[in-house]
Design a protein around this motif. Structure first.
Motif, PDB file in Angstrom:
ATOM      1  N   GLU A 212      68.559 -64.240 -79.327  1.00  0.00           N
ATOM      2  CA  GLU A 212      69.700 -64.753 -80.071  1.00  0.00           C
ATOM      3  C   GLU A 212      70.474 -63.604 -80.698  1.00  0.00           C
ATOM      4  O   GLU A 212      69.959 -62.492 -80.867  1.00  0.00           O
ATOM      5  CB  GLU A 212      69.253 -65.729 -81.159  1.00  0.00           C
ATOM      6  CG  GLU A 212      68.491 -65.075 -82.307  1.00  0.00           C
ATOM      7  CD  GLU A 212      68.248 -66.029 -83.459  1.00  0.00           C
ATOM      8  OE1 GLU A 212      68.665 -67.189 -83.378  1.00  0.00           O
ATOM      9  OE2 GLU A 212      67.638 -65.589 -84.462  1.00  0.00           O
ATOM     10  N   ARG A 214      71.528 -62.328 -83.931  1.00  0.00           N
ATOM     11  CA  ARG A 214      71.050 -62.566 -85.290  1.00  0.00           C
ATOM     12  C   ARG A 214      72.176 -62.684 -86.300  1.00  0.00           C
ATOM     13  O   ARG A 214      71.953 -63.174 -87.414  1.00  0.00           O
ATOM     14  CB  ARG A 214      70.068 -61.459 -85.683  1.00  0.00           C
ATOM     15  CG  ARG A 214      68.738 -61.570 -84.955  1.00  0.00           C
ATOM     16  CD  ARG A 214      67.804 -60.417 -85.248  1.00  0.00           C
ATOM     17  NE  ARG A 214      68.250 -59.181 -84.644  1.00  0.00           N
ATOM     18  CZ  ARG A 214      67.444 -58.291 -84.050  1.00  0.00           C
ATOM     19  NH1 ARG A 214      66.151 -58.535 -83.978  1.00  0.00           N
ATOM     20  NH2 ARG A 214      67.918 -57.183 -83.527  1.00  0.00           N
ATOM     21  N   THR A 216      75.105 -64.423 -85.583  1.00  0.00           N
ATOM     22  CA  THR A 216      75.749 -65.725 -85.403  1.00  0.00           C
ATOM     23  C   THR A 216      74.774 -66.856 -85.145  1.00  0.00           C
ATOM     24  O   THR A 216      75.135 -68.029 -85.275  1.00  0.00           O
ATOM     25  CB  THR A 216      76.751 -65.660 -84.234  1.00  0.00           C
ATOM     26  OG1 THR A 216      76.019 -65.441 -83.012  1.00  0.00           O
ATOM     27  CG2 THR A 216      77.754 -64.542 -84.429  1.00  0.00           C
ATOM     28  N   GLY A 217      73.541 -66.524 -84.754  1.00  0.00           N
ATOM     29  CA  GLY A 217      72.567 -67.547 -84.408  1.00  0.00           C
ATOM     30  C   GLY A 217      72.733 -68.108 -83.007  1.00  0.00           C
ATOM     31  O   GLY A 217      71.973 -68.996 -82.606  1.00  0.00           O
ATOM     32  N   LYS A 218      73.694 -67.609 -82.239  1.00  0.00           N
ATOM     33  CA  LYS A 218      73.922 -68.122 -80.891  1.00  0.00           C
ATOM     34  C   LYS A 218      72.957 -67.492 -79.896  1.00  0.00           C
ATOM     35  O   LYS A 218      72.495 -66.367 -80.071  1.00  0.00           O
ATOM     36  CB  LYS A 218      75.366 -67.852 -80.461  1.00  0.00           C
ATOM     37  CG  LYS A 218      76.396 -68.640 -81.252  1.00  0.00           C
ATOM     38  CD  LYS A 218      77.791 -68.421 -80.690  1.00  0.00           C
ATOM     39  CE  LYS A 218      78.811 -69.257 -81.436  1.00  0.00           C
ATOM     40  NZ  LYS A 218      80.193 -69.068 -80.892  1.00  0.00           N
ATOM     41  N   ASP A 219      72.688 -68.247 -78.826  1.00  0.00           N
ATOM     42  CA  ASP A 219      71.798 -67.757 -77.784  1.00  0.00           C
ATOM     43  C   ASP A 219      72.414 -66.584 -77.028  1.00  0.00           C
ATOM     44  O   ASP A 219      73.636 -66.500 -76.859  1.00  0.00           O
ATOM     45  CB  ASP A 219      71.507 -68.871 -76.769  1.00  0.00           C
ATOM     46  CG  ASP A 219      70.480 -69.861 -77.286  1.00  0.00           C
ATOM     47  OD1 ASP A 219      69.955 -69.639 -78.389  1.00  0.00           O
ATOM     48  OD2 ASP A 219      70.207 -70.855 -76.588  1.00  0.00           O
ATOM     49  N   ASP A 284      67.005 -59.891 -78.532  1.00  0.00           N
ATOM     50  CA  ASP A 284      67.789 -60.166 -79.729  1.00  0.00           C
ATOM     51  C   ASP A 284      68.790 -59.042 -79.987  1.00  0.00           C
ATOM     52  O   ASP A 284      68.482 -57.854 -79.815  1.00  0.00           O
ATOM     53  CB  ASP A 284      66.882 -60.313 -80.952  1.00  0.00           C
ATOM     54  CG  ASP A 284      66.089 -61.606 -80.913  1.00  0.00           C
ATOM     55  OD1 ASP A 284      66.418 -62.481 -80.096  1.00  0.00           O
ATOM     56  OD2 ASP A 284      65.130 -61.728 -81.697  1.00  0.00           O
TER      57      ASP A 284
END
Length: 749
Positions: A212, A214, A216-219, A284
């Motif tokens: 992800e 870190r 934005t939290g998007k995949d 990540d």
């Protein structure tokens, strides 16, 4: 005679029956079935071809969980295939150390990828998932006398299942790790009896990200692919067929995850926060780029006319069109600041026409062809660089946070390619056991490049700042004659010995990243490259249970095309404030090796197969600044030793059906995955372990499979970027897939 209609009906009937490879283990014997291939534009078995060729039929593909072209790497010697740099579906392919890692427009791949009879001119979207496939063939070594498009390294042929007369359906659903949900559906049958046959296949491939962002939290490193293909086969006459094929693929994945492999001291000067440490995770990221997608759309159509002129001659005419568009982004520094952020739009169009004649007689077999292609490819690459004044020596290093020099630039343009080629390859059976093969390809390729690379004063790229690093139109043409000669000896039906010499050619081109201010010669065309390969091979089959193939080759590789990132000083102040993607010719090199393939059926229900390759690749000339650096350089992505071992056991399991268990182990020696020889990115030797359990239910059309990939969760790099030579403290590594488990259910009739 109705021989074409009869052949189609017979083929449909054969496809509906279980083959020897598909029958229960209690009924089958241990004799090796022979796979028919069309590597030389006619149907032959692999053991009868004086070429280094590997083939996987649909049964092998299904039983070994080969789901996309990347999975071929474990099944073919001397083959490396993976997603290019920061992309998900752009193909990078090397065979015997020959390939191309740069997917930029105007740059030709070193290995040709074919969808049926159609050459895919661009690597974007070419990393295909296997959908309704009949087989895959991989030819190693120079190709050109058999194919209109010449390739120096080899060819990968993706051959789809043709429409059948009888109705058939196949549905496949898979669920697995990281939220994987895949679905495939294929249908074929007669639309107008004995006249019009049709088939359709649709696939949806989805998976959450391996990591992800870190911030934005998007995949990142997820999968979101939708693909479809349709074919119509018109039996226009007793000896004539017309096939229309359409395909479309959409890849809507997010950007690819990566590992930060070097602490970036530039980050300190933005907000005074300590630099992010070297990443402990291979996927990540902390990307600050707004754009977080790598979107590729590709589609194509082909019309094939096949005519059996008489008992000896046949003709095929293939007209094909392809079109693709890509939007992509790479945050080179994988951090929150725009230190080195790049996004791009690509487009490509191609129109090709191939006219092919085949002759088959008692002593002679031959193919002759005319190939024409017009292609255009281009786009824009938007660069956002941010360098602390302290890094340029323009501010005290203790001034934290400090002033930042922002640089925005666009590399844009288009390359048009025109190709015309005549090719032919003939085999003469001049005695009962001896055969001579001769081939020649004569071609001319022209390219015209339009390049405009300029600076902007804003990150929206709307206000040019007057700095133009390249603005030119240039064109060049190249003529090539590529011969092939082979002699083979077949003392009996179970042994073939051959020797061959073949030349491969890849045209030159233009560097659309050119910077004529700092590198005036970058507006000129770089040279074509060529490979001359000598090969000796032996293909024995022993007791119908052990099939072997051994090839020894020696290749002379000249004018090797290399893509290298180097630093540039855009404002002439003595400090590098940007990096320049140079394209150059390395000079010459030598690649020699031994390839070994084997298939053994020691007893009923048992199968052992695999391959091994030893490659010795070295530069003989690598000039830089007038100095020969050959001894300091090494080839990209060439493991000295690589091998694969596969074990399979099939048996009747209780009263449910036949159970098949397969185990695959593949091992690769250390490789240098980038051209500029990065010590941090060099991948040490490693091994991968895969396994498959397959249950064919008795008296049912159902099949269940459990597929495990990378069982030990091995971390291994496939490629990356090292920009330290250009003054940026950036090293980024891209990694192969982690451990995954997939449960698959298939219904077929």
């Amino acid at each position: 005679m109705h021989k074409l209609r009869t052949s189609v009906t017979l083929l449909a009937g054969l496809c509906a029956l279980p083959t020897q490879a598909e029958q229960p283990a209690t009924e089958q014997d241990s004799v090796i079935e022979k796979i028919q291939v069309t590597a030389r534009k006619r149907s032959e078995t692999m053991q009868d071809i004086p070429l280094a060729v590997s083939a996987l039929d649909k049964t092998t593909i299904e039983r070994n969980a080969i789901n996309n072209l990347v999975d071929l790497q474990s099944q073919v010697p001397s083959l490396s295939i993976y997603a290019a740099r920061g992309t998900s579906s752009t193909a990078t392919v090397y065979i015997r150390g020959v390939g191309q890692s740069d997917p930029l427009w105007g740059v030709e791949p070193g290995v040709g990828i074919y969808l049926d009879d159609v050459y895919l001119a661009r690597p974007q979207g070419a990393l295909l998932d296997l959908l309704d496939v009949e087989r895959v063939e991989v030819l190693r070594g120079p190709q050109g006398t058999l194919y209109g498009r010449n390739t120096v390294g080899g060819a990968v042929k993706y051959i789809t299942r043709q429409p059948q007369d009888s109705l058939s359906l196949k549905a496949d659903v898979a669920m697995g790790s990281y939220g994987q949900i895949d679905g495939k559906f294929a249908a074929s049958g007669s639309l107008v009896p004995d006249t019009l046959l049709g088939s359709i296949a649709v696939g949806s491939f989805n998976r959450d990200g391996f990591g992800e962002n870190r911030l934005t939290g998007k995949d990142v490193s997820n999968k979101d692919i939708l693909t479809a293909r349709a074919s119509l086969l018109w039996l226009a006459g007793d000896d004539t067929t017309v096939t229309l094929a359409l395909d479309k693929t959409r890849d809507n994945a997010n950007v690819r995850g990566a590992r930060r492999m070097l602490e970036n001291g530039f980050e300190l000067y933005f907000e005074g926060q300590p630099p992010l440490p070297v990443s402990t995770d291979r996927y990540d990221v902390d990307n600050g780029m707004t754009l977080d997608k790598n979107i590729t759309n590709s589609q194509g159509a082909s019309l094939t006319l096949a005519w059996d002129i008489d008992n000896s001659w046949s003709m095929k005419a293939v007209t094909a069109w392809r079109d693709g568009d890509t939007q992509g982004a790479i945050d080179f520094d994988t951090g929150p600041y725009p230190i080195a952020d790049v996004d791009a739009d690509y487009f490509d169009r191609q129109l090709s026409q191939e006219l092919q004649f085949n002759y088959s007689g008692d002593e002679w077999q031959a193919v002759f062809g005319l190939y024409l292609m017009e292609a255009e490819a281009g786009g824009q690459i938007r660069n956002r660089f941010a360098l602390p004044f302290a890094a340029l020596g323009l501010a005290p290093p203790t001034l934290i946070p400090g002033p930042i020099y922002y640089q925005y630039g666009v590399s844009g343009g288009q390359v048009d390619t025109r190709t015309v080629a005549l090719y032919g390859d003939a085999s003469w059976q001049f005695s009962e056991r001896w055969r001579l093969s001769m081939g020649l390809r004569a071609g001319r390729e022209s390219k015209e490049a339009q390049v405009l690379n300029q600076g902007f004063s804003d990150d929206n790229f709307t206000q040019p700042n007057g700095l133009v690093s390249a603005d030119f139109t240039n064109k060049e043409s190249w003529t090539d004659f590529s011969p092939r000669l082979a002699l083979d000896y077949q003392p009996n039906a179970d042994l073939l010995i051959y020797g061959s010499v073949a030349k491969g050619f890849k045209s030159g081109g233009f560097n659309v990243r050119a910077n004529t201010l700092q590198v005036p010669d970058s507006a000129e065309a770089y040279d074509p490259e060529s490979v001359l390969t000598y090969e000796l091979g032996i293909k024995p089959t022993l007791f119908n249970q052990l099939q072997l193939s051994l090839a020894l080759f020696h290749s002379q590789y000249k004018d090797i095309q290399l893509s290298i990132f180097t630093g540039v000083d855009s404002d002439n102040d003595g400090n590098n404030d940007g990096f320049f993607g140079d394209f150059t010719n390395a000079g010459k090199g030598r690649i020699r090796g031994i390839e070994f393939e084997y298939l053994w059926t020691p007893a009923k229900g048992w199968r052992v197969w695999g391959n091994a390759a030893y490659l010795d690749a070295s530069y003989q000339e690598y000039l830089s600044g007038g100095i020969n650096l050959a001894k300091q350089k090494e080839f990209t992505d060439v493991p000295e030793l690589a091998f694969s071992l596969n074990l399979q056991k099939r048996w009747n399991w209780t009263d449910m059906g036949e159970l098949s268990a397969s185990l695959n182990y593949q091992w690769r020696d250390e490789v240098q995955p980038v051209t500029n020889q990065s010590a941090l990115l060099k991948q040490p030797a490693f091994g991968l372990l895969n396994a498959t359990l397959l249950l064919n239910l008795d008296n049912s059309n159902w099949r269940l499979a459990l597929e495990a990939k990378n069982l030990t969760d091995k971390e291994y790099r496939t490629t990356g970027y090292d920009l330290t030579d250009s003054g940026f403290p950036i090293v980024t590594g891209y990694y192969g897939d982690p451990r995954t488990l997939t449960l698959r259910a298939t219904y077929q009739f």
